[in-house]
Design a protein around this motif. Structure first.
Motif, short mmCIF file in Angstrom:
data_model
loop_
_atom_site.label_atom_id
_atom_site.label_comp_id
_atom_site.label_asym_id
_atom_site.label_seq_id
_atom_site.Cartn_x
_atom_site.Cartn_y
_atom_site.Cartn_z
N VAL A 37 67.28 54.22 54.96
CA VAL A 37 66.37 53.13 55.33
C VAL A 37 66.04 53.18 56.82
CG1 VAL A 37 66.19 50.63 55.42
CG2 VAL A 37 67.35 51.71 53.50
N SER A 38 64.76 53.11 57.17
CA SER A 38 64.34 53.11 58.58
C SER A 38 64.87 51.86 59.28
CB SER A 38 62.82 53.09 58.69
OG SER A 38 62.25 54.22 58.10
N GLY A 39 65.52 52.05 60.43
CA GLY A 39 66.13 50.93 61.13
C GLY A 39 65.15 49.84 61.51
N PHE A 43 64.90 45.35 60.83
CA PHE A 43 64.61 44.30 61.82
C PHE A 43 63.36 43.51 61.39
CE2 PHE A 43 67.49 46.74 64.44
CZ PHE A 43 68.07 45.79 65.28
N LYS A 44 62.32 44.24 60.96
CA LYS A 44 61.07 43.57 60.57
C LYS A 44 61.28 42.62 59.39
CE LYS A 44 58.25 47.29 60.32
NZ LYS A 44 56.94 47.98 60.18
N LEU A 45 62.22 42.97 58.51
CA LEU A 45 62.43 42.17 57.30
C LEU A 45 63.29 40.93 57.56
CD1 LEU A 45 63.04 45.06 54.74
CD2 LEU A 45 61.16 43.40 54.68
N HIS A 284 64.46 55.55 68.20
CA HIS A 284 64.49 56.38 66.99
C HIS A 284 64.52 55.43 65.80
CE1 HIS A 284 65.07 59.27 63.99
NE2 HIS A 284 65.58 60.23 64.74
N THR A 285 63.35 55.23 65.21
CA THR A 285 63.21 54.23 64.15
C THR A 285 63.75 54.72 62.81
OG1 THR A 285 60.92 55.01 64.26
CG2 THR A 285 61.35 52.82 65.09
N GLY A 286 64.05 56.01 62.70
CA GLY A 286 64.59 56.54 61.43
C GLY A 286 63.53 57.34 60.68
#
Ligand code: PLP
Length: 301
Positions: A37-39, A43-45, A284-286
């Motif tokens: 899962v993109s980091g 956060f956005k969720l 680094h968002t993933g």
């Protein structure tokens, strides 16, 4: 389960190029928060999920393409706290599911496929009625978390960065939700750099305005022209760069977002954009799972 308060790792990248220019570079390892899962997606969720819990909502509905990092992040997050989740996928049901969709299933997301023409109406309630999704109390999260609540969640990424007095903070840009969040929580000495991964992103300003609900926030520096032809496009220079970066620092990047962001930063550093004494943090968002859609010999990691 994701906890937004847990500190993420920050690594300094020691590269002779940086010392020769008198600058420093660090990388905020949101990619280490979860292997699939993109980091930044988590956060956005955050505030959507918080609101769903507060309102006793049992079911989340969201949207995405067959390779959507947002879809798998939503599947993961909702599943980890016991919420039901529907993923409405653009296009007909494929014979062979992408790795992304298989991961969504693993996290118990219920997938519904709709033709592209109908998908374009995804903001209309008629679609949910057609799909029989109006019978229970649900919350709809827009594709990519593109909503002021998504930006508010992303703004929390900045809290940890403030402590290190970076002069520049850089992110890849898709929907610009993460970017808007960073801009909402910036100090006067921090400058935000945006690297769009989409060609001709002419509406960046209006996106930021919407995501920030017309609050006055600083404008980002935009390193344009690093999209390599458009969303999910690639070329040999980009893949070579990613391979080299991995060889030197053992950090994997993805070809859609973080590879392009670092490629842009390196190019701008070589071209002396950054003054001596600059201290850059890139995020680094993933997104590493996106590399599974590449031909097998493209990357050696
Ligand atoms: C979604 C995503 C982005 C872009 O985030 P936006 O908020 O849509 O701009 C960047 N990096 C990765 C790995 C992503 O999955």
């Amino acid at each position: 389960m994701f906890n937004i308060e847990t500190p993420y790792q920050i690594d300094e990248i020691i590269d002779p190029l940086f010392s020769s220019k008198g600058i420093k570079m660090s990388i905020a390892r949101l990619d280490l928060i979860h292997s699939i899962v993109s980091g930044n997606k988590l956060f956005k969720l955050h505030y959507f999920i918080k609101e769903a819990i507060e309102k006793n909502i049992s079911t989340i509905i969201t949207f995405g393409g067959a390779y959507s990092n947002h879809l798998v992040a939503t599947a993961y997050y909702t599943n980890s706290i016991g919420l039901d989740c529907y993923g409405i996928v653009r296009g007909e049901e494929p014979d062979n599911y992408s790795h992304t969709l298989l991961n969504c299933l693993k996290y118990n997301m219920k997938l519904l496929f709709i033709p592209r023409e109908k998908y374009d109406d995804k903001n209309k309630n008629t679609l949910l009625t057609d799909l029989n999704l109006t019978e229970f109390k649900s919350m709809v999260i827009p594709e990519g978390g593109y909503h002021p609540l998504g930006a508010a969640g992303a703004s929390i990424i900045m809290n940890q960065l403030h402590k290190n007095n970076y002069s520049h903070i850089c992110t890849a840009v898709g929907t610009a939700t993460t970017l808007a969040g960073l801009l909402q929580n910036v100090t006067p000495t921090e400058k935000i750099i945006a690297v769009p991964v989409i060609k001709n992103m002419n509406d960046l300003e209006s996106r930021i305005t919407y995501l920030s609900q017309h609050k006055q926030i600083p404008t980002p520096v935009v390193f344009d022209h690093y999209h390599v032809g458009g969303y999910a496009k690639k070329n040999d220079a980009l893949l070579d760069f990613m391979n080299n970066f991995y060889k030197n620092f053992s950090i994997q990047t993805d070809f859609i977002y973080t590879g392009k962001m670092l490629y842009a930063l390196y190019d701008q550093i070589k071209n002396n954009y950054f003054k001596e004494g600059s201290s850059i943090a890139c995020i680094h968002t993933g997104g590493i799972q996106g590399n599974l859609s590449l031909p097998a010999d493209s990357l050696f990691f």
